[in-house]
Design a protein around this motif. Structure first.
Motif, PDB file in Angstrom:
ATOM      1  N   UNK A   1       0.802  -1.220   0.000  1.00 25.82           N
ATOM      2  CA  UNK A   1       0.000   0.000   0.000  1.00 25.82           C
ATOM      3  C   UNK A   1       0.839   1.276   0.000  1.00 25.82           C
ATOM      4  N   UNK A   2       0.261   2.332  -0.530  1.00 28.45           N
ATOM      5  CA  UNK A   2       0.985   3.591  -0.701  1.00 28.45           C
ATOM      6  C   UNK A   2       0.990   4.358   0.625  1.00 28.45           C
ATOM      7  N   UNK A   3       1.944   4.008   1.496  1.00 27.99           N
ATOM      8  CA  UNK A   3       2.045   4.598   2.828  1.00 27.99           C
ATOM      9  C   UNK A   3       3.448   5.134   3.075  1.00 27.99           C
ATOM     10  N   UNK A   4       3.513   6.419   3.341  1.00 25.57           N
ATOM     11  CA  UNK A   4       4.776   7.050   3.712  1.00 25.57           C
ATOM     12  C   UNK A   4       5.092   6.751   5.175  1.00 25.57           C
ATOM     13  N   UNK A   5       6.322   6.985   5.607  1.00 21.93           N
ATOM     14  CA  UNK A   5       6.646   6.751   7.019  1.00 21.93           C
ATOM     15  C   UNK A   5       5.785   7.550   7.988  1.00 21.93           C
ATOM     16  N   UNK A   6       5.200   8.662   7.545  1.00 21.31           N
ATOM     17  CA  UNK A   6       4.359   9.469   8.422  1.00 21.31           C
ATOM     18  C   UNK A   6       2.874   9.171   8.263  1.00 21.31           C
ATOM     19  N   UNK A   7       2.505   8.083   7.584  1.00 20.08           N
ATOM     20  CA  UNK A   7       1.104   7.782   7.286  1.00 20.08           C
ATOM     21  C   UNK A   7       0.513   6.699   8.178  1.00 20.08           C
ATOM     22  N   UNK A   8       0.937   6.633   9.435  1.00 22.06           N
ATOM     23  CA  UNK A   8       0.438   5.571  10.299  1.00 22.06           C
ATOM     24  C   UNK A   8      -1.072   5.672  10.503  1.00 22.06           C
ATOM     25  N   UNK A   9      -1.596   6.881  10.556  1.00 23.53           N
ATOM     26  CA  UNK A   9      -3.029   7.055  10.726  1.00 23.53           C
ATOM     27  C   UNK A   9      -3.792   6.405   9.564  1.00 23.53           C
ATOM     28  N   UNK A  10      -3.264   6.560   8.357  1.00 24.42           N
ATOM     29  CA  UNK A  10      -3.897   5.969   7.181  1.00 24.42           C
ATOM     30  C   UNK A  10      -3.969   4.457   7.286  1.00 24.42           C
ATOM     31  N   UNK A  11      -2.982   3.849   7.892  1.00 28.18           N
ATOM     32  CA  UNK A  11      -2.909   2.390   7.924  1.00 28.18           C
ATOM     33  C   UNK A  11      -4.048   1.769   8.733  1.00 28.18           C
ATOM     34  N   UNK A  12      -4.673   2.537   9.610  1.00 31.62           N
ATOM     35  CA  UNK A  12      -5.745   1.986  10.441  1.00 31.62           C
ATOM     36  C   UNK A  12      -7.010   1.697   9.639  1.00 31.62           C
TER      37      UNK A  12
ATOM     38  N   UNK B   1      -5.700   5.276  -4.144  1.00 32.71           N
ATOM     39  CA  UNK B   1      -4.869   6.161  -3.347  1.00 32.71           C
ATOM     40  C   UNK B   1      -3.477   6.344  -3.916  1.00 32.71           C
ATOM     41  N   UNK B   2      -2.656   6.974  -3.094  1.00 37.37           N
ATOM     42  CA  UNK B   2      -1.270   7.176  -3.472  1.00 37.37           C
ATOM     43  C   UNK B   2      -1.074   8.365  -4.388  1.00 37.37           C
ATOM     44  N   UNK B   3       0.189   8.679  -4.629  1.00 39.23           N
ATOM     45  CA  UNK B   3       0.583   9.774  -5.515  1.00 39.23           C
ATOM     46  C   UNK B   3       2.059   9.627  -5.784  1.00 39.23           C
ATOM     47  N   UNK B   4       2.566  10.371  -6.741  1.00 41.47           N
ATOM     48  CA  UNK B   4       4.000  10.339  -6.997  1.00 41.47           C
ATOM     49  C   UNK B   4       4.777  10.845  -5.793  1.00 41.47           C
ATOM     50  N   UNK B   5       4.206  11.797  -5.048  1.00 44.57           N
ATOM     51  CA  UNK B   5       4.879  12.314  -3.854  1.00 44.57           C
ATOM     52  C   UNK B   5       4.964  11.239  -2.776  1.00 44.57           C
TER      53      UNK B   5
ATOM     54  N   UNK C   1       4.894   7.999  -3.340  1.00 44.86           N
ATOM     55  CA  UNK C   1       5.825   6.984  -3.850  1.00 44.86           C
ATOM     56  C   UNK C   1       7.266   7.436  -3.659  1.00 44.86           C
ATOM     57  N   UNK C   2       7.529   8.721  -3.882  1.00 42.82           N
ATOM     58  CA  UNK C   2       8.879   9.255  -3.684  1.00 42.82           C
ATOM     59  C   UNK C   2       9.313   9.101  -2.227  1.00 42.82           C
TER      60      UNK C   2
ATOM     61  N   UNK D   1      12.406   7.021  -0.844  1.00 43.94           N
ATOM     62  CA  UNK D   1      13.443   7.673  -0.040  1.00 43.94           C
ATOM     63  C   UNK D   1      13.766   6.846   1.192  1.00 43.94           C
ATOM     64  N   UNK D   2      12.722   6.314   1.850  1.00 46.11           N
ATOM     65  CA  UNK D   2      12.975   5.501   3.043  1.00 46.11           C
ATOM     66  C   UNK D   2      13.713   4.217   2.673  1.00 46.11           C
ATOM     67  N   UNK D   3      13.379   3.649   1.515  1.00 42.64           N
ATOM     68  CA  UNK D   3      14.121   2.487   1.020  1.00 42.64           C
ATOM     69  C   UNK D   3      15.582   2.851   0.779  1.00 42.64           C
TER      70      UNK D   3
END
Length: 465
Positions: free
Chosen positions: A238-249, A260-264, A266-267, A271-273
């Protein structure tokens, strides 16, 4: 077929003159006087990413920034014609583990792999992990397995000494639940509920593995060599950034995996990878093991929704170039010269053959490899040569091009592609985007490649009816 158990080769044998002849000869080709001087078997760090497109690495593409991966690519050889063994993940992983075409095993025909206790990588089948383990290597898998489910299948049953990661094809980055909303995070074969962003947890475990003391069985000997497979789940949905913990619920309330998701976003996942790979490589360096470690980086198939697929067309689940051409590079200090770009055509199971050759590890003769050892090309002892490679894909799940067989052959610069009843012929030398169908002007080439595919297709397992 009766499988002959390979005898374990003693570590002492490799620490004397035997290692020089076993590891350095590589089919009669001397690799490097630098390795001969150390008389050490190289460690192996294999980094596999999930759904990473050909252009998602900055040095390949123009869309995303990946400075650590770019630096790793510059420190070794970067390949421009590297392919995944399949356009989806389980078959490619089976191919890497076994060094063979995925269609040689029933598990690789379940595309995608379903949660079942009777479909998986058979524990009795030799793997790169079991072969290296028999050869004195410490073996570990961190990250995604996706080659069969408990209780009958697991990394620990296929040659890995330890495992930390997920069994299924996709997990939420924070809850670590799979698409059935069940926790899928394991220490070996024990379910664990460990908080954290999955990419970070895999990085942390890889760093811990690399920095722990290695056993030294003999006086003045190197520590026990290791093989670490680091299989990140990133940048898979899923398209989850490191700051998207709220979304994961609430993420799994939607069954649409493309939502969902976006190029931003995905970037940020990339970056975290990239940051994680940077930390792993720094740990390798700080532990004093970098100079004697082969690092290989690859992706399991082409990119998904937000990927930069470069000059190609097609994405994951397609046998167009964008679905199977992947970023791949190899670093071996003192053996492989840095800043090299190589156009040798290669495929996933060639990486298996190369690792076995570099470590002086013999394949099981009852399960002959399909892959080629790339080291002679990497060190300039053998020129780039044409390859003939085969693919075949048919999904067993709705939502994909279900039921339609895709077939492909790359032979030299020619590419034969079949989608259902439609056939195409491309010349990749001047048409990497596969825009111009040349079959009408080259009927002999079309017939030859079609026949080559049918011949190969008759030698592998058929899809289930």
């Amino acid at each position: 077929m009766n499988k002959r158990k390979l005898p374990a080769i003693s570590r002492r044998q490799f620490l004397g003159t035997a290692i020089t002849s076993t590891v350095l000869t590589l089919g009669g080709l001397s690799v490097s006087s630098a390795v001969a001087a150390t008389q050490k078997r190289p460690n192996i760090l294999f980094i596999l990413t999930d759904d990473l497109g050909w252009g998602d690495i900055g040095i390949y593409g123009k869309t995303y920034q990946t400075p650590n991966l770019d630096q790793l690519a510059r420190e070794g050889t970067r390949f421009t014609n590297a392919y995944a063994a399949q356009t989806v993940c389980t078959p490619t992983r089976i191919s890497f583990f076994t060094g063979r075409y995925p269609a040689r095993l029933p598990v690789a025909l379940q595309e995608p792999l379903v949660d079942s206790d009777n479909v998986g990588l058979p524990p009795q089948h030799p793997t790169i992990a079991s072969l290296l383990k028999a050869n004195g290597y410490q073996t570990a898998l961190v990250g995604k397995w996706h080659a069969g489910f408990l209780p009958n299948y697991s990394p620990l049953k296929s040659g890995f000494d330890e495992f930390f990661g997920n069994y299924s094809g996709a997990i939420d980055y924070f809850t670590h639940k799979n698409e059935s909303e069940k926790l899928d995070f394991y220490e070996g074969e024990v379910l664990v509920d460990k908080p954290g962003y999955a990419t970070d947890l895999y990085t942390e475990r890889a760093v811990e593995f690399l920095t722990r003391p290695r056993n030294k069985p003999f006086d003045n000997a190197q520590g026990e060599p290791f093989y670490l497979s680091l299989h990140y789940n990133a940048p898979h949905w899923p398209w989850e950034r490191p700051e998207d913990e709220e979304l994961s619920r609430t993420f799994y309330s939607s069954n649409d995996i493309t939502a969902g998701g976006s190029k931003e976003t995905y970037a940020a996942i990339l970056k975290r990878l990239d940051d994680g790979v940077g930390k792993v490589l720094q740990a390798l360096k700080d532990s004093g093991q970098a100079d004697n470690t082969i690092v290989i980086f690859a992706s399991d198939n082409g990119g998904e929704k937000f990927s930069d697929i470069g000059p190609f067309q097609g994405r994951k689940t397609s046998l167009y170039e964008g679905g199977i051409r992947v970023p791949t590079f190899i670093r071996w200090p003192g053996v492989i010269q840095p800043n090299q770009v190589n156009n040798q055509v290669l495929i996933t199971f060639d990486l298996t053959a190369t690792i076995l050759a570099a470590t002086g590890t013999s394949p099981d003769p009852d399960y002959p490899l399909d892959g080629r050892n790339l080291l002679p090309v990497l060190v300039g002892k053998k020129p780039v040569s044409p390859r003939t490679l085969f693919w075949r894909y048919k999904s067993n799940e709705s939502g994909y091009p279900s039921g339609q067989l895709q077939a492909a052959v790359r032979s030299g610069d020619w590419k034969y592609l079949r989608q259902g009843e439609k056939e195409y012929l491309f010349n990749l030398a001047n048409d990497e985007g596969e825009q111009t169908d040349l079959k009408d002007n080259n009927p002999d080439v079309l017939k030859r490649l079609r026949n080559r595919f049918e011949e190969w297709n008759g030698q592998v397992l058929p899809y289930p009816a």
